[in-house]
Design a protein around this motif. Structure first.
Motif, mmCIF file in Angstrom:
data_model
loop_
_atom_site.group_PDB
_atom_site.id
_atom_site.type_symbol
_atom_site.label_atom_id
_atom_site.label_comp_id
_atom_site.label_asym_id
_atom_site.label_seq_id
_atom_site.Cartn_x
_atom_site.Cartn_y
_atom_site.Cartn_z
ATOM 1 N N GLN A 62 -9.405 2.721 17.783
ATOM 2 C CA GLN A 62 -8.301 2.832 18.564
ATOM 3 C C GLN A 62 -7.546 1.338 18.503
ATOM 4 O O GLN A 62 -6.334 1.435 18.550
ATOM 5 N N MET A 63 -8.136 0.127 18.212
ATOM 6 C CA MET A 63 -7.459 -0.967 18.079
ATOM 7 C C MET A 63 -6.737 -0.904 16.637
ATOM 8 O O MET A 63 -5.607 -1.493 16.760
ATOM 9 N N GLU A 64 -7.323 -0.605 15.758
ATOM 10 C CA GLU A 64 -6.669 -0.486 14.291
ATOM 11 C C GLU A 64 -5.470 0.506 14.441
ATOM 12 O O GLU A 64 -4.533 -0.209 13.856
ATOM 13 N N ASN A 69 0.394 0.487 14.785
ATOM 14 C CA ASN A 69 1.959 0.838 15.515
ATOM 15 C C ASN A 69 2.476 -0.286 16.176
ATOM 16 O O ASN A 69 3.367 -0.154 17.160
ATOM 17 N N GLY A 70 2.216 -1.582 15.930
ATOM 18 C CA GLY A 70 2.871 -2.471 16.515
ATOM 19 C C GLY A 70 2.370 -3.258 17.736
ATOM 20 O O GLY A 70 3.303 -4.252 18.137
ATOM 21 N N ILE A 71 1.269 -3.049 18.139
ATOM 22 C CA ILE A 71 0.523 -3.654 19.155
ATOM 23 C C ILE A 71 -0.194 -4.935 18.713
ATOM 24 O O ILE A 71 -1.333 -4.782 17.993
ATOM 25 N N PRO A 72 0.348 -6.240 19.107
ATOM 26 C CA PRO A 72 -0.427 -7.360 18.518
ATOM 27 C C PRO A 72 -1.801 -7.436 19.409
ATOM 28 O O PRO A 72 -1.914 -7.051 20.359
ATOM 29 N N LEU A 179 -5.696 1.633 26.798
ATOM 30 C CA LEU A 179 -5.768 0.447 26.271
ATOM 31 C C LEU A 179 -6.938 -0.500 26.559
ATOM 32 O O LEU A 179 -7.556 -1.275 25.833
ATOM 33 N N SER A 180 -7.496 -0.040 27.831
ATOM 34 C CA SER A 180 -8.770 -0.654 28.302
ATOM 35 C C SER A 180 -10.043 -0.506 27.273
ATOM 36 O O SER A 180 -11.066 -1.241 27.375
ATOM 37 N N LEU A 181 -9.959 0.629 26.900
ATOM 38 C CA LEU A 181 -10.963 1.166 25.928
ATOM 39 C C LEU A 181 -11.238 -0.157 24.766
ATOM 40 O O LEU A 181 -12.180 -0.041 23.919
#
Length: 195
Positions: A62-64, A69-72, A179-181
């Motif tokens: 999910q982080m990758e 997708n542009g989330i730093p 995102l908490s995951l």
């Protein structure tokens, strides 16, 4: 013209968010990962005490996907150095924080990593594997000048790594609640040594 009630709007919105979460998460709940610090080495140059370490299991799928997708993403590394004392509490000599921030440029198809211990330099790569490696390592930042250490004294160096709090635009965390995951935080790891 048909008007939806607030309850129906809430149900539609909730269903949409759930579908988005399942789609992005692959339909499987992301379990909290067990990030660990390995290869923890304390050594010295001719003038400074240096630290080397690697964080394993810091990235989830999910982080990758979020990064692409542009989330730093920012990792914080916490470092504490204490001089051991027999009769008193240990004396804290240093408390440092190093930050690594990873972002992806979709136009250039390139990852950028900014590391606070290497000020003014940005590491760029096309490879996600190389970007993840650069994010998860500290490669010899100076911790304290050797002249600050007492000969034959005992010291404790404690380190910890953590995913920084999200710095998303206002209300964005409501759109992507899962995102908490991503969260990870290692235990404190300690190296005891004599100078």
């Amino acid at each position: 013209m048909r008007i939806f009630s607030r309850t129906r709007q809430f149900r539609v919105f909730s269903s949409l968010l759930l579908a988005l979460a399942l789609f992005w998460g692959g339909g499987q709940p992301a379990l909290a990962q067990n990030a660990t610090i390995e290869e923890l080495i304390v050594t010295n140059s001719s003038t400074d005490l240096l630290l080397f370490l690697t964080v394993n299991n810091a990235f989830t799928k999910q982080m990758e996907e979020g990064i692409k997708n542009g989330i730093p993403v920012t990792f914080n590394f916490y470092v504490k150095l204490e001089r051991k004392r027999n009769t008193w509490l240990n004396q804290q000599l240093v408390s440092l924080q190093f930050d690594h921030t990873l972002s992806y440029d979709t136009l250039k198809e390139e990852y950028s990593i900014v590391r606070s211990e290497i000020s003014g330099q940005t590491f760029r790569t096309k490879s996600l594997a190389e970007a993840k490696k650069a994010m998860a390592q500290l490669n010899g930042p100076p911790i304290v000048p050797l002249k600050s250490l007492l000969p034959e004294a005992g010291y404790l160096l404690r380190v910890k790594a953590k995913l920084a709090e999200k710095t998303l635009p206002l209300y964005f965390h409501y759109v992507i609640p899962f995102l908490s995951l991503w969260d990870f935080e290692t235990e404190w790891y300690t190296v005891e040594f004599r100078y």
